[in-house]
Design a protein around this motif. Sequence first.
Motif, PDB file in Angstrom:
ATOM      1  N   HIS A 150      72.140  66.674  22.782  1.00 32.05           N
ATOM      2  CA  HIS A 150      71.353  67.713  22.118  1.00 32.05           C
ATOM      3  C   HIS A 150      72.231  68.917  21.816  1.00 32.05           C
ATOM      4  O   HIS A 150      73.156  69.238  22.561  1.00 32.05           O
ATOM      5  CB  HIS A 150      70.183  68.137  23.006  1.00 32.05           C
ATOM      6  N   PHE A 151      71.895  69.596  20.739  1.00 28.71           N
ATOM      7  CA  PHE A 151      72.600  70.794  20.310  1.00 28.71           C
ATOM      8  C   PHE A 151      71.591  71.929  20.192  1.00 28.71           C
ATOM      9  O   PHE A 151      70.472  71.716  19.731  1.00 28.71           O
ATOM     10  CB  PHE A 151      73.268  70.571  18.944  1.00 28.71           C
TER      11      PHE A 151
ATOM     12  N   ALA B 107      76.899  68.255  15.105  1.00 28.36           N
ATOM     13  CA  ALA B 107      76.539  66.877  15.445  1.00 28.36           C
ATOM     14  C   ALA B 107      77.524  65.887  14.818  1.00 28.36           C
ATOM     15  O   ALA B 107      77.939  64.915  15.462  1.00 28.36           O
ATOM     16  CB  ALA B 107      75.110  66.585  15.000  1.00 28.36           C
TER      17      ALA B 107
ATOM     18  N   GLU C  83      80.811  66.029  16.737  1.00 34.53           N
ATOM     19  CA  GLU C  83      80.712  65.329  18.026  1.00 34.53           C
ATOM     20  C   GLU C  83      80.695  63.820  17.813  1.00 34.53           C
ATOM     21  O   GLU C  83      81.326  63.073  18.562  1.00 34.53           O
ATOM     22  CB  GLU C  83      79.466  65.794  18.786  1.00 34.53           C
TER      23      GLU C  83
ATOM     24  N   GLN D 154      77.597  58.254  10.375  1.00 34.34           N
ATOM     25  CA  GLN D 154      76.456  58.979  10.889  1.00 34.34           C
ATOM     26  C   GLN D 154      75.276  58.663   9.973  1.00 34.34           C
ATOM     27  O   GLN D 154      75.434  58.591   8.753  1.00 34.34           O
ATOM     28  CB  GLN D 154      76.720  60.490  10.924  1.00 34.34           C
TER      29      GLN D 154
ATOM     30  N   ILE E   3      76.471  72.348  22.953  1.00 36.41           N
ATOM     31  CA  ILE E   3      75.813  71.133  23.426  1.00 36.41           C
ATOM     32  C   ILE E   3      74.873  71.545  24.547  1.00 36.41           C
ATOM     33  O   ILE E   3      75.225  72.331  25.424  1.00 36.41           O
ATOM     34  CB  ILE E   3      76.843  70.090  23.880  1.00 36.41           C
TER      35      ILE E   3
ATOM     36  N   ILE F  69      71.679  61.000  13.710  1.00 32.57           N
ATOM     37  CA  ILE F  69      71.425  62.429  13.897  1.00 32.57           C
ATOM     38  C   ILE F  69      69.969  62.678  13.543  1.00 32.57           C
ATOM     39  O   ILE F  69      69.474  62.192  12.531  1.00 32.57           O
ATOM     40  CB  ILE F  69      72.351  63.267  13.003  1.00 32.57           C
TER      41      ILE F  69
ATOM     42  N   ARG G 128      69.839  66.560  17.490  1.00 36.20           N
ATOM     43  CA  ARG G 128      70.284  65.605  18.496  1.00 36.20           C
ATOM     44  C   ARG G 128      71.094  64.500  17.847  1.00 36.20           C
ATOM     45  O   ARG G 128      70.968  64.227  16.650  1.00 36.20           O
ATOM     46  CB  ARG G 128      69.119  65.022  19.298  1.00 36.20           C
ATOM     47  N   LEU G 129      71.964  63.885  18.666  1.00 35.60           N
ATOM     48  CA  LEU G 129      72.822  62.773  18.248  1.00 35.60           C
ATOM     49  C   LEU G 129      72.593  61.622  19.207  1.00 35.60           C
ATOM     50  O   LEU G 129      72.704  61.792  20.423  1.00 35.60           O
ATOM     51  CB  LEU G 129      74.287  63.212  18.284  1.00 35.60           C
TER      52      LEU G 129
END
Length: 141
Positions: free
Chosen positions: A47-48, A90, A93, A102, A8, A68, A61-62
């Motif tokens: 953010h990843f 994502a 998370e 999602q 993350i 997503i 990003r989520l």
Amino acid sequence: MSDVHIRIADWHKDNADLRRIRESVFIQEQGVTPEQEWDSDDASAIHFLAYEGDFAIGTARLLADGCIGRVSVLKDWRGLHVGEKLLLAAVQEAERLGLKQQILTAQVHAAGFYERLGFTAVSEEFLEAGIPHIDMLRNSD
């Protein structure tokens, strides 16, 4: 590809890497305008970053609603499952946060990638930033 890991990211601390990757993929390669790429959601999103060693090679990003997006991997690392690792991070998370659904807006050419990871098309094709997209949904069990 030796040591790919996902973490993350912090929008402020990791901004240079996040911007470098998204600018390369979306703005330079795909012709998305900066005004379309950067939005107010970035400041509040999770953010990843994907790394090979200590070099950032991909991002996603989520959003708080389970959306997503901005899944992007630098060209030299595509086809090596980096995007899959980002998307799964994502999703994981989102589930950890209790988001049972999602959603994402997928470029049509990438729909099969998302389908393999449990997403289903829920819209007709439409244009976004001049690129054909579809909305896709995944339900957590």
